[in-house]
Design a protein around this motif. Structure first.
Motif, PDB file in Angstrom:
ATOM      1  N   SER A 117       0.806  -1.219   0.000  1.00  0.00           N
ATOM      2  CA  SER A 117       0.000   0.000   0.000  1.00  0.00           C
ATOM      3  C   SER A 117       0.839   1.269   0.000  1.00  0.00           C
ATOM      4  O   SER A 117       0.482   2.263  -0.647  1.00  0.00           O
ATOM      5  CB  SER A 117      -0.933   0.021   1.218  1.00  0.00           C
ATOM      6  OG  SER A 117      -1.848  -1.048   1.180  1.00  0.00           O
ATOM      7  N   VAL A 161       2.245   1.872  -3.544  1.00  0.00           N
ATOM      8  CA  VAL A 161       1.194   2.372  -4.437  1.00  0.00           C
ATOM      9  C   VAL A 161       0.879   3.832  -4.124  1.00  0.00           C
ATOM     10  O   VAL A 161       0.709   4.666  -5.026  1.00  0.00           O
ATOM     11  CB  VAL A 161      -0.071   1.497  -4.319  1.00  0.00           C
ATOM     12  CG1 VAL A 161      -1.220   2.097  -5.129  1.00  0.00           C
ATOM     13  CG2 VAL A 161       0.214   0.071  -4.771  1.00  0.00           C
ATOM     14  N   THR A 162       0.835   4.173  -2.853  1.00  0.00           N
ATOM     15  CA  THR A 162       0.516   5.537  -2.436  1.00  0.00           C
ATOM     16  C   THR A 162       1.585   6.524  -2.881  1.00  0.00           C
ATOM     17  O   THR A 162       1.277   7.626  -3.375  1.00  0.00           O
ATOM     18  CB  THR A 162       0.359   5.576  -0.903  1.00  0.00           C
ATOM     19  OG1 THR A 162      -0.731   4.708  -0.525  1.00  0.00           O
ATOM     20  CG2 THR A 162       0.078   6.977  -0.400  1.00  0.00           C
ATOM     21  N   ARG A 220       1.204   7.063  -6.657  1.00  0.00           N
ATOM     22  CA  ARG A 220       0.027   7.857  -6.998  1.00  0.00           C
ATOM     23  C   ARG A 220       0.209   9.328  -6.646  1.00  0.00           C
ATOM     24  O   ARG A 220      -0.315  10.207  -7.339  1.00  0.00           O
ATOM     25  CB  ARG A 220      -1.226   7.292  -6.313  1.00  0.00           C
ATOM     26  CG  ARG A 220      -1.655   5.941  -6.852  1.00  0.00           C
ATOM     27  CD  ARG A 220      -3.076   5.589  -6.430  1.00  0.00           C
ATOM     28  NE  ARG A 220      -4.036   6.501  -7.046  1.00  0.00           N
ATOM     29  CZ  ARG A 220      -5.344   6.466  -6.818  1.00  0.00           C
ATOM     30  NH1 ARG A 220      -5.850   5.577  -5.968  1.00  0.00           N
ATOM     31  NH2 ARG A 220      -6.164   7.309  -7.417  1.00  0.00           N
ATOM     32  N   GLU A 221       0.932   9.610  -5.585  1.00  0.00           N
ATOM     33  CA  GLU A 221       1.203  11.006  -5.230  1.00  0.00           C
ATOM     34  C   GLU A 221       1.924  11.722  -6.373  1.00  0.00           C
ATOM     35  O   GLU A 221       1.585  12.857  -6.726  1.00  0.00           O
ATOM     36  CB  GLU A 221       2.039  11.067  -3.956  1.00  0.00           C
ATOM     37  CG  GLU A 221       2.364  12.475  -3.492  1.00  0.00           C
ATOM     38  CD  GLU A 221       3.245  12.509  -2.261  1.00  0.00           C
ATOM     39  OE1 GLU A 221       3.654  13.610  -1.875  1.00  0.00           O
ATOM     40  OE2 GLU A 221       3.545  11.429  -1.701  1.00  0.00           O
ATOM     41  N   ALA A 227      -3.777   3.148 -10.955  1.00  0.00           N
ATOM     42  CA  ALA A 227      -4.529   2.678  -9.792  1.00  0.00           C
ATOM     43  C   ALA A 227      -5.468   1.534 -10.138  1.00  0.00           C
ATOM     44  O   ALA A 227      -5.597   0.556  -9.392  1.00  0.00           O
ATOM     45  CB  ALA A 227      -5.314   3.833  -9.178  1.00  0.00           C
ATOM     46  N   PHE A 237      -6.115  -0.387  -1.077  1.00  0.00           N
ATOM     47  CA  PHE A 237      -5.988   0.722  -2.021  1.00  0.00           C
ATOM     48  C   PHE A 237      -6.615   2.046  -1.575  1.00  0.00           C
ATOM     49  O   PHE A 237      -6.308   3.077  -2.163  1.00  0.00           O
ATOM     50  CB  PHE A 237      -6.578   0.317  -3.372  1.00  0.00           C
ATOM     51  CG  PHE A 237      -5.756  -0.718  -4.078  1.00  0.00           C
ATOM     52  CD1 PHE A 237      -4.617  -0.359  -4.773  1.00  0.00           C
ATOM     53  CD2 PHE A 237      -6.104  -2.053  -4.016  1.00  0.00           C
ATOM     54  CE1 PHE A 237      -3.841  -1.309  -5.409  1.00  0.00           C
ATOM     55  CE2 PHE A 237      -5.341  -3.019  -4.650  1.00  0.00           C
ATOM     56  CZ  PHE A 237      -4.200  -2.651  -5.348  1.00  0.00           C
ATOM     57  N   SER A 250      -4.331   4.934  -0.933  1.00  0.00           N
ATOM     58  CA  SER A 250      -3.619   5.491  -2.076  1.00  0.00           C
ATOM     59  C   SER A 250      -4.350   6.680  -2.684  1.00  0.00           C
ATOM     60  O   SER A 250      -3.726   7.526  -3.337  1.00  0.00           O
ATOM     61  CB  SER A 250      -3.373   4.410  -3.131  1.00  0.00           C
ATOM     62  OG  SER A 250      -4.547   4.064  -3.831  1.00  0.00           O
ATOM     63  N   GLY A 295      -2.884   9.584  -1.141  1.00  0.00           N
ATOM     64  CA  GLY A 295      -1.625   9.951  -1.774  1.00  0.00           C
ATOM     65  C   GLY A 295      -1.844  10.781  -3.017  1.00  0.00           C
ATOM     66  O   GLY A 295      -1.159  11.789  -3.244  1.00  0.00           O
ATOM     67  N   ALA A 336      -0.573   4.543   5.164  1.00  0.00           N
ATOM     68  CA  ALA A 336      -0.128   3.645   4.103  1.00  0.00           C
ATOM     69  C   ALA A 336       0.895   2.651   4.629  1.00  0.00           C
ATOM     70  O   ALA A 336       0.888   1.466   4.242  1.00  0.00           O
ATOM     71  CB  ALA A 336       0.449   4.447   2.944  1.00  0.00           C
ATOM     72  N   SER A 342      -6.647   4.278   7.085  1.00  0.00           N
ATOM     73  CA  SER A 342      -6.779   4.541   5.652  1.00  0.00           C
ATOM     74  C   SER A 342      -7.992   5.418   5.376  1.00  0.00           C
ATOM     75  O   SER A 342      -7.937   6.321   4.536  1.00  0.00           O
ATOM     76  CB  SER A 342      -6.896   3.224   4.879  1.00  0.00           C
ATOM     77  OG  SER A 342      -5.704   2.480   4.969  1.00  0.00           O
TER      78      SER A 342
END
Length: 379
Positions: A70, A73-74, A77-78, A92, A238, A241, A244, A299, A313
């Protein structure tokens, strides 16, 4: 704006730089891609070439880790959302649409789909919501029946990301009081896509119609009746994320505002030093760093135990998306008429921030759930 309150471990810093480099490489194409309602081939090729979608599948299927992380992925995505909502969504959804397959699908189904998903050779989607059903998924009308060695699905899924471009849908359906997930290849007879809606920040979006769709019984994901458990596992992995992505968007908006207000003079003074503008900019910075700190903490916890960290989350998702909304609104305000120009970066970010407070759990739904947990803890 670059001094994080949470220090990422070295491997995540390297991943952050990798994602930033990819985002920068497609920056010149972001405005065009973000206005599309189908998948942009240049964004898809860039994501595939980077190998970053490999974060979305386990290593045994060609992924980049033993399991989906996680925090990784975060962090990605940021960086993506700071440049392009289209790139962020494309990345995503490979995870959101494919995660349950890695957890519960039959081995032959996993072998068929997870490698291509991780290489972006196949586009994944998740079919949950329906025309009359949003947050209350137990009210879905899509039916699942067994007919010998086949599963038969009937229904309509609405507001589905990647509809029309997806190669495979993971669909939530019900059989009486049981809810299950079923893998449905997009080219299965009876599957069609309609596009009755588009949102304020254009998105690859549509309705998936399932008309007596037949798939092998082996396409059941997990055991019968495990649909909500698998959905919860996906959300637990997810949801953070999204926070993020919201942090990345907010920081991008603040950079635009600082650039504009530093380079524009009013009454003989840079706008960044005039009246309430300094306080508005500084408040944005403070709130972004607060959101980032909570997001990274949540995360990191989700990476260790997604289900146990779901409350964190949810806090991060609600907090960061609301922060992004406030930040981008202030940034438009300090930029004055230039913040309202159609086609500008800040205008695009303003539109892209708004849906974040609704999808993958609206703020109000998340806060209601958190309040119930809070009261239960205090009893």
């Amino acid at each position: 704006m670059s001094d994080a309150l949470f220090e990422l471990p070295e491997r995540y810093l390297a991943l952050q730089e990798e994602a930033r480099s990819l985002a920068d490489s497609v920056r010149g194409h972001a405005a065009e891609a973000d206005e599309r309602d189908d998948i942009d081939p240049r964004m898809r090729a860039a994501l595939a070439g980077s190998g970053l979608a490999g974060l979305m599948v386990p290593a045994r299927f060609g992924g980049r880790g033993e399991r989906v992380d996680s925090l990784a992925v975060t962090v990605v995505r940021e960086q993506f959302a700071a440049v392009s909502a289209h790139l962020d969504s494309l990345f995503a959804m490979q995870g959101i649409g494919g995660y349950a397959l890695g957890v519960g699908a039959a081995p032959d189904v996993q072998e068929r789909w997870l490698g291509p998903i991780g290489r972006v050779e196949a586009i994944a989607a998740l079919g949950l919501t329906e025309p009359q059903v949003g947050s209350d998924l137990r009210a879905i009308a899509t039916t699942l029946t067994r007919d010998g060695d086949e599963l038969v699905l009937d229904g309509r899924k609405s507001f589905i990301t990647n509809a029309g471009d997806a190669d495979v849908y993971t669909v939530l359906a019900r059989a009486g009081d049981e809810y299950s997930l079923v893998l449905v290849p997009a080219d299965t007879p009876g599957v069609s896509v309609e596009k009755p809606h588009q949102i304020i920040a254009p998105h690859v979006l549509g309705d998936v119609v399932l008309d007596r769709v037949r798939v092998p019984a082996g396409h059941l994901v997990g055991a019968a009746g495990q649909g909500f458990a698998l959905m919860l596992a996906t959300l637990a992995t997810f949801r953070v994320s999204v926070a993020g992505a919201a942090v990345g968007l907010a920081e991008s908006a603040l950079r635009e505002a600082v650039r504009h207000t530093s380079g524009r003079e009013q009454f003989g003074t840079p706008l960044a030093r005039l009246g309430p503008v300094p306080a508005l900019l500084a408040t944005c910075w403070v709130e972004i760093e607060m959101a980032r700190a909570l997001t990274y903490r949540a995360a990191a916890a989700a990476s260790r135990d997604p289900r146990a960290a779901l409350h964190l989350s949810s806090m991060a998702k609600a907090g960061a998306t609301e922060t992004a909304g406030r930040v981008v609104d202030r940034c438009v305000q300090v930029m004055g008429r230039f913040g309202l120009v159609r086609g500008s970066v800040i205008e695009r970010l303003y539109r892209e921030a708004r849906p974040m407070r609704i999808y993958e759990g609206s703020t109000e739904v998340l806060l209601d759930s958190l309040a119930k947990q809070l009261v239960k803890r205090e009893r």
